[in-house]
Design a protein around this motif. Structure first.
Motif, PDB file in Angstrom:
ATOM      1  N   UNK A 106      -4.397   1.151  11.560  1.00  0.00           N
ATOM      2  CA  UNK A 106      -3.491   2.285  11.354  1.00  0.00           C
ATOM      3  C   UNK A 106      -2.136   1.780  10.873  1.00  0.00           C
ATOM      4  N   UNK A 107      -1.678   0.675  11.467  1.00  0.00           N
ATOM      5  CA  UNK A 107      -0.381   0.110  11.073  1.00  0.00           C
ATOM      6  C   UNK A 107      -0.422  -0.362   9.629  1.00  0.00           C
ATOM      7  N   UNK A 108      -1.536  -0.993   9.224  1.00  0.00           N
ATOM      8  CA  UNK A 108      -1.658  -1.452   7.845  1.00  0.00           C
ATOM      9  C   UNK A 108      -1.685  -0.302   6.860  1.00  0.00           C
ATOM     10  N   UNK A 109      -2.367   0.781   7.222  1.00  0.00           N
ATOM     11  CA  UNK A 109      -2.397   1.967   6.367  1.00  0.00           C
ATOM     12  C   UNK A 109      -1.003   2.558   6.221  1.00  0.00           C
ATOM     13  N   UNK A 110      -0.273   2.632   7.328  1.00  0.00           N
ATOM     14  CA  UNK A 110       1.092   3.166   7.276  1.00  0.00           C
ATOM     15  C   UNK A 110       1.976   2.312   6.374  1.00  0.00           C
ATOM     16  N   UNK A 111       1.782   0.998   6.421  1.00  0.00           N
ATOM     17  CA  UNK A 111       2.565   0.105   5.563  1.00  0.00           C
ATOM     18  C   UNK A 111       2.248   0.346   4.090  1.00  0.00           C
TER      19      UNK A 111
END
Length: 322
Positions: free
Chosen positions: A7-12
């Motif tokens: 999820x964090x990578x997608x947000x980035x």
């Protein structure tokens, strides 16, 4: 090699690329269910209202919170002049093409910008906008427990399928037996797990099998540690060795492990990828670091240079691959 997006990578990805969304978009339309995740992220960054495809097709009234006023809210979905149609990924673009057809068949005449957050290299021309290129095989945090990989994978038990015992419960005695019978379920994969690989002792097999059956968790083989006591298991450091050995012997493509240090050690011993569910990080074995770096650079050559630099920097300074 396996790609992984949290999820964090997608947000980035979205944060680094959201400026590429056409400025005239006045409504974000997500394709349920996975497409709603990037759709809401994009909507929050752009301060645009988000609706799901089914709600749009019936022209459902648009609602939004009162914390902050949304920009350019159309009176109803069908009256939006320009929409961003969003899915999480694209292989051949079939889902997005089907959604576009449904929108046009329903009478929508406005502009549609097709967006997939992540595409395979062969699908870069299947959508108008994408944020990252990643070939197969790959895994996303939001489908990690429902992906077909589960059917061939190894799963740790405590900390994933059920909560870990407390220090008081973990006495290798009556309190521990009580825990085994009433452990709180944590994650229930929707597919049959190939191998459950736990550091629980073999003598607790009846209680473990009963708990799995009671909680509807389907699996192929349950691998436990064949030692007499937890003290002996700790003395031999059998947790990681047992898990890495089973992982190698079964030929499983992925190991799901809840404890970060054990995840790193299993990857090192097995020379295979391990997904740590505690922080949703994919650990790659040391010998694959150079390959991982090269493939990461190739995957992201069509993304903005700033994002590619950040990802290569993580690999160079030794952070776990994501």
């Amino acid at each position: 090699m396996m790609g992984f997006v949290s999820f964090a990578g997608l947000a980035e990805m979205i944060r680094e690329n959201v400026h590429r969304v056409p400025g005239d978009v006045d409504l974000i339309v997500g394709i349920p269910r996975s497409g709603m995740i990037p759709a809401y992220m994009i909507g929050l960054y752009l301060n645009r209202v988000v609706v799901d495809l089914e709600g749009f097709l019936v022209d459902q009234p648009i609602g939004h919170g009162s914390t902050r006023p949304a920009v350019a809210v159309p009176p109803s979905p069908m009256q939006a002049r320009s929409i961003l149609l969003v899915d999480d990924s694209a292989l051949m673009g079939g889902s997005i093409r089907s959604a576009v057809k449904r929108l046009r068949d329903a009478g929508y005449t406005g502009r549609i910008t097709e967006c997939a957050a992540i595409v395979v290299p062969e699908a870069t021309d299947k959508v108008d906008l994408y944020f990252s290129i990643m070939p197969l095989p790959r895994l996303f945090e939001w489908n990690a427990f429902h992906h077909v990989l589960v059917e061939g994978a190894c799963f740790d038990m405590d900390g994933i399928l059920c909560a870990d015992p407390t220090e008081e419960e973990n006495d290798d005695g009556e309190r521990y037996r009580a825990f085994l019978g009433c452990a709180r379920p944590h994650v229930r994969p929707t597919r049959r797990i190939a191998h459950i690989v736990s550091a629980r002792l073999e003598r607790y097999r009846p209680e473990t099998e009963a708990w799995l059956a009671a909680n509807g968790i389907e699996y192929g083989t349950l691998h436990l540690v064949n030692l007499p006591t937890a003290e002996e298991r700790r003395r031999q450091g059998a947790h990681v060795v047992h898990k890495a050995r089973v992982y190698m012997e079964t030929g499983a493509p992925l190991f799901y492990e809840s404890e970060p240090e054990q995840a790193r050690q299993i990857a090192r011993l097995s020379h295979k990828p391990v997904l740590c569910t505690h922080d949703m990080t994919l650990h790659l074995p040391d010998r694959l670091d150079v390959v991982a770096m090269a493939r990461t650079m190739r995957w992201h050559m069509k993304t903005p240079l700033s994002l590619m630099k950040k990802r290569v920097k993580r690999l160079l300074i030794g952070h776990p691959a994501r």
